[in-house]
Each structure stands twice: as C-alpha cells, then as structure tokens.
Design a protein around this motif. Sequence first.
Motif, PDB file in Angstrom:
ATOM      1  N   MET A  85       0.811  -1.227   0.000  1.00 30.68           N
ATOM      2  CA  MET A  85       0.000   0.000   0.000  1.00 30.68           C
ATOM      3  C   MET A  85       0.843   1.275   0.000  1.00 30.68           C
ATOM      4  SD  MET A  85      -2.873  -1.111  -0.591  1.00 30.68           S
ATOM      5  CE  MET A  85      -3.870   0.350  -0.514  1.00 30.68           C
ATOM      6  N   SER A  86       1.968   1.236  -0.715  1.00 26.77           N
ATOM      7  CA  SER A  86       2.733   2.461  -0.935  1.00 26.77           C
ATOM      8  C   SER A  86       1.962   3.323  -1.937  1.00 26.77           C
ATOM      9  CB  SER A  86       4.125   2.132  -1.487  1.00 26.77           C
ATOM     10  OG  SER A  86       4.024   1.616  -2.815  1.00 26.77           O
ATOM     11  N   TRP A  87       2.382   4.542  -2.128  1.00 23.23           N
ATOM     12  CA  TRP A  87       1.670   5.416  -3.060  1.00 23.23           C
ATOM     13  C   TRP A  87       1.742   4.853  -4.475  1.00 23.23           C
ATOM     14  CZ3 TRP A  87       4.377   7.698  -7.000  1.00 23.23           C
ATOM     15  CH2 TRP A  87       5.768   7.713  -6.874  1.00 23.23           C
ATOM     16  N   LEU A  88       2.838   4.205  -4.828  1.00 18.94           N
ATOM     17  CA  LEU A  88       2.971   3.653  -6.174  1.00 18.94           C
ATOM     18  C   LEU A  88       2.060   2.434  -6.370  1.00 18.94           C
ATOM     19  CD1 LEU A  88       4.433   4.162  -8.779  1.00 18.94           C
ATOM     20  CD2 LEU A  88       6.307   2.737  -7.972  1.00 18.94           C
ATOM     21  N   SER A  89       1.985   1.570  -5.366  1.00 17.24           N
ATOM     22  CA  SER A  89       1.091   0.418  -5.490  1.00 17.24           C
ATOM     23  C   SER A  89      -0.366   0.863  -5.509  1.00 17.24           C
ATOM     24  CB  SER A  89       1.334  -0.592  -4.368  1.00 17.24           C
ATOM     25  OG  SER A  89       1.005  -0.071  -3.113  1.00 17.24           O
ATOM     26  N   ARG A  90      -0.701   1.899  -4.772  1.00 19.18           N
ATOM     27  CA  ARG A  90      -2.070   2.419  -4.795  1.00 19.18           C
ATOM     28  C   ARG A  90      -2.417   2.969  -6.167  1.00 19.18           C
ATOM     29  NH1 ARG A  90      -4.172   4.089   0.741  1.00 19.18           N
ATOM     30  NH2 ARG A  90      -5.500   5.406  -0.526  1.00 19.18           N
ATOM     31  N   ILE A  91      -1.457   3.611  -6.824  1.00 17.65           N
ATOM     32  CA  ILE A  91      -1.682   4.115  -8.188  1.00 17.65           C
ATOM     33  C   ILE A  91      -1.954   2.952  -9.130  1.00 17.65           C
ATOM     34  CG2 ILE A  91      -0.533   5.206 -10.163  1.00 17.65           C
ATOM     35  CD1 ILE A  91       0.799   7.113  -8.145  1.00 17.65           C
ATOM     36  N   VAL A  92      -1.177   1.862  -8.993  1.00 20.38           N
ATOM     37  CA  VAL A  92      -1.396   0.688  -9.842  1.00 20.38           C
ATOM     38  C   VAL A  92      -2.792   0.130  -9.612  1.00 20.38           C
ATOM     39  CG1 VAL A  92      -0.659  -1.688 -10.290  1.00 20.38           C
ATOM     40  CG2 VAL A  92       1.049   0.111 -10.008  1.00 20.38           C
ATOM     41  N   TYR A  93      -3.200   0.002  -8.357  1.00 23.51           N
ATOM     42  CA  TYR A  93      -4.542  -0.517  -8.052  1.00 23.51           C
ATOM     43  C   TYR A  93      -5.629   0.390  -8.632  1.00 23.51           C
ATOM     44  CZ  TYR A  93      -2.269  -3.653  -4.697  1.00 23.51           C
ATOM     45  OH  TYR A  93      -1.490  -4.601  -4.106  1.00 23.51           O
ATOM     46  N   VAL A  94      -5.452   1.693  -8.535  1.00 22.43           N
ATOM     47  CA  VAL A  94      -6.440   2.632  -9.082  1.00 22.43           C
ATOM     48  C   VAL A  94      -6.492   2.522 -10.602  1.00 22.43           C
ATOM     49  CG1 VAL A  94      -6.922   5.093  -9.423  1.00 22.43           C
ATOM     50  CG2 VAL A  94      -6.356   4.236  -7.145  1.00 22.43           C
ATOM     51  N   LEU A  95      -5.346   2.408 -11.265  1.00 24.68           N
ATOM     52  CA  LEU A  95      -5.327   2.268 -12.721  1.00 24.68           C
ATOM     53  C   LEU A  95      -6.010   0.979 -13.169  1.00 24.68           C
ATOM     54  CD1 LEU A  95      -1.752   3.543 -13.630  1.00 24.68           C
ATOM     55  CD2 LEU A  95      -3.937   4.674 -14.064  1.00 24.68           C
ATOM     56  N   VAL A  96      -5.800  -0.100 -12.423  1.00 27.38           N
ATOM     57  CA  VAL A  96      -6.477  -1.358 -12.750  1.00 27.38           C
ATOM     58  C   VAL A  96      -7.991  -1.189 -12.602  1.00 27.38           C
ATOM     59  CG1 VAL A  96      -6.836  -3.746 -11.994  1.00 27.38           C
ATOM     60  CG2 VAL A  96      -4.516  -2.848 -12.224  1.00 27.38           C
ATOM     61  N   GLY A  97      -8.429  -0.537 -11.546  1.00 25.86           N
ATOM     62  CA  GLY A  97      -9.859  -0.313 -11.344  1.00 25.86           C
ATOM     63  C   GLY A  97     -10.468   0.556 -12.422  1.00 25.86           C
ATOM     64  N   ILE A  98      -9.797   1.629 -12.773  1.00 21.40           N
ATOM     65  CA  ILE A  98     -10.299   2.521 -13.827  1.00 21.40           C
ATOM     66  C   ILE A  98     -10.351   1.789 -15.167  1.00 21.40           C
ATOM     67  CG2 ILE A  98      -9.732   4.572 -15.189  1.00 21.40           C
ATOM     68  CD1 ILE A  98      -8.685   5.821 -12.565  1.00 21.40           C
ATOM     69  N   SER A  99      -9.325   0.991 -15.442  1.00 22.84           N
ATOM     70  CA  SER A  99      -9.308   0.225 -16.693  1.00 22.84           C
ATOM     71  C   SER A  99     -10.458  -0.765 -16.737  1.00 22.84           C
ATOM     72  CB  SER A  99      -7.981  -0.522 -16.837  1.00 22.84           C
ATOM     73  OG  SER A  99      -6.926   0.383 -16.951  1.00 22.84           O
ATOM     74  N   GLY A 100     -10.729  -1.425 -15.617  1.00 21.62           N
ATOM     75  CA  GLY A 100     -11.858  -2.356 -15.570  1.00 21.62           C
ATOM     76  C   GLY A 100     -13.176  -1.661 -15.824  1.00 21.62           C
ATOM     77  N   LEU A 101     -13.348  -0.503 -15.230  1.00 20.32           N
ATOM     78  CA  LEU A 101     -14.585   0.251 -15.452  1.00 20.32           C
ATOM     79  C   LEU A 101     -14.698   0.712 -16.902  1.00 20.32           C
ATOM     80  CD1 LEU A 101     -14.773   2.391 -12.204  1.00 20.32           C
ATOM     81  CD2 LEU A 101     -16.193   0.422 -12.834  1.00 20.32           C
ATOM     82  N   TYR A 102     -13.595   1.127 -17.491  1.00 17.34           N
ATOM     83  CA  TYR A 102     -13.592   1.548 -18.892  1.00 17.34           C
ATOM     84  C   TYR A 102     -13.971   0.374 -19.800  1.00 17.34           C
ATOM     85  CZ  TYR A 102     -11.827   3.047 -23.428  1.00 17.34           C
ATOM     86  OH  TYR A 102     -11.709   3.344 -24.755  1.00 17.34           O
ATOM     87  N   LEU A 103     -13.461  -0.813 -19.475  1.00 19.07           N
ATOM     88  CA  LEU A 103     -13.715  -1.972 -20.320  1.00 19.07           C
ATOM     89  C   LEU A 103     -15.151  -2.487 -20.208  1.00 19.07           C
ATOM     90  CD1 LEU A 103     -10.329  -3.839 -19.906  1.00 19.07           C
ATOM     91  CD2 LEU A 103     -11.163  -2.603 -21.909  1.00 19.07           C
ATOM     92  N   VAL A 104     -15.885  -2.048 -19.220  1.00 18.53           N
ATOM     93  CA  VAL A 104     -17.305  -2.398 -19.141  1.00 18.53           C
ATOM     94  C   VAL A 104     -18.030  -1.910 -20.393  1.00 18.53           C
ATOM     95  CG1 VAL A 104     -19.449  -1.891 -17.889  1.00 18.53           C
ATOM     96  CG2 VAL A 104     -17.388  -2.505 -16.634  1.00 18.53           C
ATOM     97  N   SER A 105     -17.548  -0.835 -20.987  1.00 21.72           N
ATOM     98  CA  SER A 105     -18.192  -0.303 -22.180  1.00 21.72           C
ATOM     99  C   SER A 105     -18.095  -1.269 -23.367  1.00 21.72           C
ATOM    100  CB  SER A 105     -17.605   1.055 -22.552  1.00 21.72           C
ATOM    101  OG  SER A 105     -16.241   0.937 -22.867  1.00 21.72           O
ATOM    102  N   PHE A 106     -17.168  -2.241 -23.328  1.00 21.43           N
ATOM    103  CA  PHE A 106     -17.128  -3.255 -24.372  1.00 21.43           C
ATOM    104  C   PHE A 106     -18.443  -4.027 -24.426  1.00 21.43           C
ATOM    105  CE2 PHE A 106     -12.342  -3.302 -24.272  1.00 21.43           C
ATOM    106  CZ  PHE A 106     -12.179  -2.950 -25.600  1.00 21.43           C
ATOM    107  N   PHE A 107     -19.060  -4.272 -23.274  1.00 19.22           N
ATOM    108  CA  PHE A 107     -20.322  -4.989 -23.239  1.00 19.22           C
ATOM    109  C   PHE A 107     -21.423  -4.219 -23.963  1.00 19.22           C
ATOM    110  CE2 PHE A 107     -18.386  -6.960 -19.415  1.00 19.22           C
ATOM    111  CZ  PHE A 107     -18.418  -8.264 -19.874  1.00 19.22           C
TER     112      PHE A 107
END
Length: 69
Positions: free
Chosen positions: A39-61
């Motif tokens: 849970m360093s600031w860099l790992s939190r950024i990675v987790y946030v980017l993964v979450g945002i990417s997942g939400l963006y990919l919902v539009s594929f449906f």
Amino acid sequence: MGNKYLDGTALTIAIIGAVNWGLIGLFRFDLVAFLFGDMSWLSRIVYVLVGISGLYLVSFFLHLGDSEA
C-alpha cells in the motif's frame, strides 16, 4: 470505444490486474505489493489504474451487438 491505443492500454492494465488477482487467489502472493511495497503510493496508483481500466472496459459490453457481420 474507438481509440485503439486507449483500448489496448486499458486491456493490458486489466490483464495485469487479473494476473495479480490470480496470484493472490492461488498463492496468497500480491505481485504489486511485492514490487512496489504494501500500500505504498505507487502500489495504490497501480490498483487505481487497474480499477479505472476495468470500469472503462465495461463499455465493451455495450458494443458487443453493434457490429454487423
């Protein structure tokens, strides 16, 4: 959807997140935390980017039935 660079980037980040969750589920090994710290600031950024990417990919449906074959 339509920007191939953005689509490819989002898909790559989501795949990284999926692999990380697979490692957590199978081996209790968090690769992101191992590489960037627990849970360093860099790992939190990675987790946030993964979450945002997942939400963006919902539009594929929304576009699955749009193409004409």
